[in-house]
Write a protein that holds these residues in place. Structure first.
Motif, PDB file in Angstrom:
ATOM      1  N   LYS A 106     -29.664 -12.720  44.774  1.00 51.89           N
ATOM      2  CA  LYS A 106     -29.544 -11.227  44.577  1.00 51.89           C
ATOM      3  C   LYS A 106     -28.507 -10.418  45.373  1.00 51.89           C
ATOM      4  CE  LYS A 106     -29.933  -7.623  41.683  1.00 51.89           C
ATOM      5  NZ  LYS A 106     -29.177  -6.750  42.416  1.00 51.89           N
ATOM      6  N   ALA A 107     -28.970 -10.759  46.799  1.00 52.84           N
ATOM      7  CA  ALA A 107     -28.609 -10.163  47.842  1.00 52.84           C
ATOM      8  C   ALA A 107     -27.231 -10.448  48.115  1.00 52.84           C
ATOM      9  CB  ALA A 107     -29.304 -10.128  49.010  1.00 52.84           C
ATOM     10  N   TYR A 108     -26.823 -11.922  47.838  1.00 54.89           N
ATOM     11  CA  TYR A 108     -25.490 -12.466  47.784  1.00 54.89           C
ATOM     12  C   TYR A 108     -24.683 -11.938  46.558  1.00 54.89           C
ATOM     13  CZ  TYR A 108     -22.017 -15.970  47.429  1.00 54.89           C
ATOM     14  OH  TYR A 108     -20.877 -16.652  47.060  1.00 54.89           O
ATOM     15  N   PHE A 109     -25.092 -11.702  45.535  1.00 58.25           N
ATOM     16  CA  PHE A 109     -24.430 -11.060  44.420  1.00 58.25           C
ATOM     17  C   PHE A 109     -24.163  -9.897  44.771  1.00 58.25           C
ATOM     18  CE2 PHE A 109     -26.258 -14.136  40.808  1.00 58.25           C
ATOM     19  CZ  PHE A 109     -25.491 -15.027  41.231  1.00 58.25           C
ATOM     20  N   ASP A 110     -24.938  -8.891  45.481  1.00 58.40           N
ATOM     21  CA  ASP A 110     -24.583  -7.634  45.663  1.00 58.40           C
ATOM     22  C   ASP A 110     -23.764  -7.450  46.650  1.00 58.40           C
ATOM     23  OD1 ASP A 110     -26.706  -6.493  43.809  1.00 58.40           O
ATOM     24  OD2 ASP A 110     -28.078  -6.413  45.313  1.00 58.40           O
ATOM     25  N   HIS A 111     -23.263  -8.293  47.366  1.00 61.39           N
ATOM     26  CA  HIS A 111     -22.135  -8.347  48.230  1.00 61.39           C
ATOM     27  C   HIS A 111     -21.058  -8.865  47.936  1.00 61.39           C
ATOM     28  CE1 HIS A 111     -25.472  -7.051  50.987  1.00 61.39           C
ATOM     29  NE2 HIS A 111     -24.602  -6.900  51.849  1.00 61.39           N
ATOM     30  N   VAL A 112     -20.904  -9.640  46.676  1.00 63.05           N
ATOM     31  CA  VAL A 112     -19.878 -10.092  46.235  1.00 63.05           C
ATOM     32  C   VAL A 112     -19.135  -9.449  45.043  1.00 63.05           C
ATOM     33  CG1 VAL A 112     -20.067 -12.718  47.319  1.00 63.05           C
ATOM     34  CG2 VAL A 112     -20.818 -12.040  44.797  1.00 63.05           C
ATOM     35  N   ALA A 113     -20.006  -8.670  44.404  1.00 62.48           N
ATOM     36  CA  ALA A 113     -19.413  -7.898  43.142  1.00 62.48           C
ATOM     37  C   ALA A 113     -18.897  -6.630  43.925  1.00 62.48           C
ATOM     38  CB  ALA A 113     -20.699  -7.416  42.287  1.00 62.48           C
ATOM     39  N   ARG A 114     -17.463  -6.455  43.969  1.00 61.97           N
ATOM     40  CA  ARG A 114     -16.885  -5.418  44.712  1.00 61.97           C
ATOM     41  C   ARG A 114     -15.775  -4.965  43.705  1.00 61.97           C
ATOM     42  NH1 ARG A 114     -15.928  -6.699  50.301  1.00 61.97           N
ATOM     43  NH2 ARG A 114     -14.702  -4.719  50.329  1.00 61.97           N
ATOM     44  N   ALA A 115     -15.814  -3.607  43.347  1.00 64.43           N
ATOM     45  CA  ALA A 115     -14.757  -3.058  42.343  1.00 64.43           C
ATOM     46  C   ALA A 115     -13.437  -3.026  43.092  1.00 64.43           C
ATOM     47  CB  ALA A 115     -15.356  -1.309  42.200  1.00 64.43           C
ATOM     48  N   GLY A 116     -12.532  -3.364  42.358  1.00 67.86           N
ATOM     49  CA  GLY A 116     -11.207  -3.377  42.834  1.00 67.86           C
ATOM     50  C   GLY A 116     -10.751  -4.816  43.330  1.00 67.86           C
ATOM     51  N   ILE A 117     -11.791  -5.591  43.853  1.00 68.70           N
ATOM     52  CA  ILE A 117     -11.727  -6.788  44.607  1.00 68.70           C
ATOM     53  C   ILE A 117     -12.192  -7.926  43.740  1.00 68.70           C
ATOM     54  CG2 ILE A 117     -12.349  -8.075  46.720  1.00 68.70           C
ATOM     55  CD1 ILE A 117     -12.495  -5.315  48.195  1.00 68.70           C
ATOM     56  N   THR A 118     -13.287  -8.116  43.058  1.00 71.45           N
ATOM     57  CA  THR A 118     -13.716  -8.989  42.397  1.00 71.45           C
ATOM     58  C   THR A 118     -13.722  -8.742  40.885  1.00 71.45           C
ATOM     59  OG1 THR A 118     -15.900  -8.742  43.228  1.00 71.45           O
ATOM     60  CG2 THR A 118     -15.033 -10.523  44.130  1.00 71.45           C
ATOM     61  N   PHE A 119     -13.630  -7.378  40.609  1.00 67.58           N
ATOM     62  CA  PHE A 119     -13.960  -6.812  39.338  1.00 67.58           C
ATOM     63  C   PHE A 119     -13.124  -5.642  39.231  1.00 67.58           C
ATOM     64  CE2 PHE A 119     -17.036  -3.646  38.982  1.00 67.58           C
ATOM     65  CZ  PHE A 119     -17.731  -3.744  40.146  1.00 67.58           C
ATOM     66  N   ARG A 120     -12.841  -5.122  38.168  1.00 65.28           N
ATOM     67  CA  ARG A 120     -12.270  -3.824  38.000  1.00 65.28           C
ATOM     68  C   ARG A 120     -12.682  -3.348  36.478  1.00 65.28           C
ATOM     69  NH1 ARG A 120      -7.170  -3.951  35.331  1.00 65.28           N
ATOM     70  NH2 ARG A 120      -6.282  -5.942  35.391  1.00 65.28           N
ATOM     71  N   TYR A 121     -12.934  -1.915  36.644  1.00 67.47           N
ATOM     72  CA  TYR A 121     -12.948  -1.359  35.075  1.00 67.47           C
ATOM     73  C   TYR A 121     -11.830  -0.997  34.507  1.00 67.47           C
ATOM     74  CZ  TYR A 121     -18.094  -1.252  36.243  1.00 67.47           C
ATOM     75  OH  TYR A 121     -19.329  -1.456  36.394  1.00 67.47           O
ATOM     76  N   THR A 122     -11.616  -1.086  33.338  1.00 71.20           N
ATOM     77  CA  THR A 122     -10.521  -0.618  32.547  1.00 71.20           C
ATOM     78  C   THR A 122     -10.827   0.177  31.299  1.00 71.20           C
ATOM     79  OG1 THR A 122     -10.313  -2.595  30.996  1.00 71.20           O
ATOM     80  CG2 THR A 122      -9.250  -3.063  32.963  1.00 71.20           C
ATOM     81  N   GLU A 123     -10.080   0.696  30.636  1.00 65.70           N
ATOM     82  CA  GLU A 123     -10.401   1.440  29.281  1.00 65.70           C
ATOM     83  C   GLU A 123     -11.136   0.331  28.406  1.00 65.70           C
ATOM     84  OE1 GLU A 123      -5.609   1.611  28.755  1.00 65.70           O
ATOM     85  OE2 GLU A 123      -7.239   1.516  30.445  1.00 65.70           O
ATOM     86  N   HIS A 124     -10.912  -0.986  28.417  1.00 63.83           N
ATOM     87  CA  HIS A 124     -11.232  -1.534  27.481  1.00 63.83           C
ATOM     88  C   HIS A 124     -12.556  -2.533  28.264  1.00 63.83           C
ATOM     89  CE1 HIS A 124      -7.539  -1.252  25.391  1.00 63.83           C
ATOM     90  NE2 HIS A 124      -6.838  -1.744  26.455  1.00 63.83           N
ATOM     91  N   GLY A 125     -13.228  -1.953  29.256  1.00 62.46           N
ATOM     92  CA  GLY A 125     -14.284  -2.378  30.026  1.00 62.46           C
ATOM     93  C   GLY A 125     -13.848  -3.204  31.181  1.00 62.46           C
ATOM     94  N   PRO A 126     -14.974  -3.860  31.922  1.00 62.51           N
ATOM     95  CA  PRO A 126     -14.771  -4.480  33.152  1.00 62.51           C
ATOM     96  C   PRO A 126     -13.934  -5.795  32.896  1.00 62.51           C
ATOM     97  CG  PRO A 126     -16.985  -4.888  32.326  1.00 62.51           C
ATOM     98  CD  PRO A 126     -16.466  -3.926  31.406  1.00 62.51           C
ATOM     99  N   VAL A 127     -13.251  -6.004  33.927  1.00 61.32           N
ATOM    100  CA  VAL A 127     -12.329  -7.228  33.914  1.00 61.32           C
ATOM    101  C   VAL A 127     -12.666  -8.188  35.172  1.00 61.32           C
ATOM    102  CG1 VAL A 127     -10.155  -8.390  33.967  1.00 61.32           C
ATOM    103  CG2 VAL A 127     -10.326  -6.365  32.523  1.00 61.32           C
ATOM    104  N   GLY A 128     -13.032  -9.296  35.136  1.00 65.48           N
ATOM    105  CA  GLY A 128     -13.192 -10.319  36.388  1.00 65.48           C
ATOM    106  C   GLY A 128     -12.048 -10.532  37.180  1.00 65.48           C
TER     107      GLY A 128
END
Ligand SMILES: Cc1cc2nc3c(=O)[nH]c(=O)nc-3n(C[C@H](O)[C@H](O)[C@H](O)COP(=O)(O)O)c2cc1C
Length: 200
Positions: A106-128
């Protein structure tokens, strides 16, 4: 050159059943791809700290504005993400602890989920943003939960990778490892046979 990232999440490092199944996969894969490159991330040997408000803020702060301490936090997260980026294949050893994933994962996941780097939000929802990868999850459990409502662990791991854009996930289970020696041996042998076929 193909790159495989092995992630061990067992408390017992390479001695854990899940890590041993992951190792089994890697050895079969190396026999098939002798030129392949293997990266190893062992979360027991190199623990990822829990995410704190300070660490989260460090990740949100733009690169030019970070303190030296914040930069070290960001560098660490960047290193974890870079390993994921380089790997076409991810082999994840996944024990069940208290009905969930190891807190280290869980701690690892919390450090690799980075907005703008590993995912971004769009008007259609999140994109990986991690792209095309295959994940083989080698799940070990003392009891047996596969296919039941109690197996929230598998769903969570799938949801997390899909959030980062990784959709090709395969689960291999070794269950009932605490239900007697015969069951343990049979479950591990069955998982090993499946792994040999998957990695070949
Ligand atoms: C702290 C701890 C909690 C556990 N919780 C569960 C559990 O909730 N359900 C289960 O089926 N097995 C549970 N087990 C058993 C492990 O899933 C099993 O021993 C598995 O092989 C551990 O994988 P590892 O050897 O790779 O660490 C637990 C084991 C430990 C050490």
């Amino acid at each position: 050159m193909k790159t495989l990232l092995q992630i061990n999440t067992s408390l017992f490092s390479e001695q854990g059943h899940s890590s041993q199944l992951a190792r089994h996969f890697v050895e079969a894969w190396q026999a098939r791809y002798p030129e392949g490159r293997v990266l190893l991330r062992d979360l027991a040997k190199d623990p990822v700290p829990h995410l704190t408000a300070e660490r989260f803020q460090a990740l949100l702060t733009p690169p030019g504005e970070r303190s030296a301490e914040q930069q070290a936090v960001a560098d660490f997260s960047d290193t974890l993400i870079e390993e994921l980026r380089q790997a076409e294949l991810i082999v994840l050893g996944l024990p069940m602890y208290n009905f969930g994933v190891p807190s280290q994962l869980k701690a690892y996941f919390d450090h690799v989920a980075r907005a703008g780097i590993t995912f971004r939000y769009t008007e259609h929802g999140p994109v990986g943003l991690l792209g095309d990868k295959t994940v083989h999850v080698l799940a070990t459990r003392g009891g047996a939960y596969q296919g039941t409502a109690k197996d929230t662990q598998s769903l969570y791991v799938r949801d997390f990778f899909e959030f980062l854009g990784v959709r090709d996930l395969h689960f291999t289970y070794a269950e009932g490892l605490n239900l007697g020696e015969a069951q343990r041996q049979a479950a591990l042998a069955e998982a090993q046979a499946r792994i040999a076929a998957l990695a070949a």
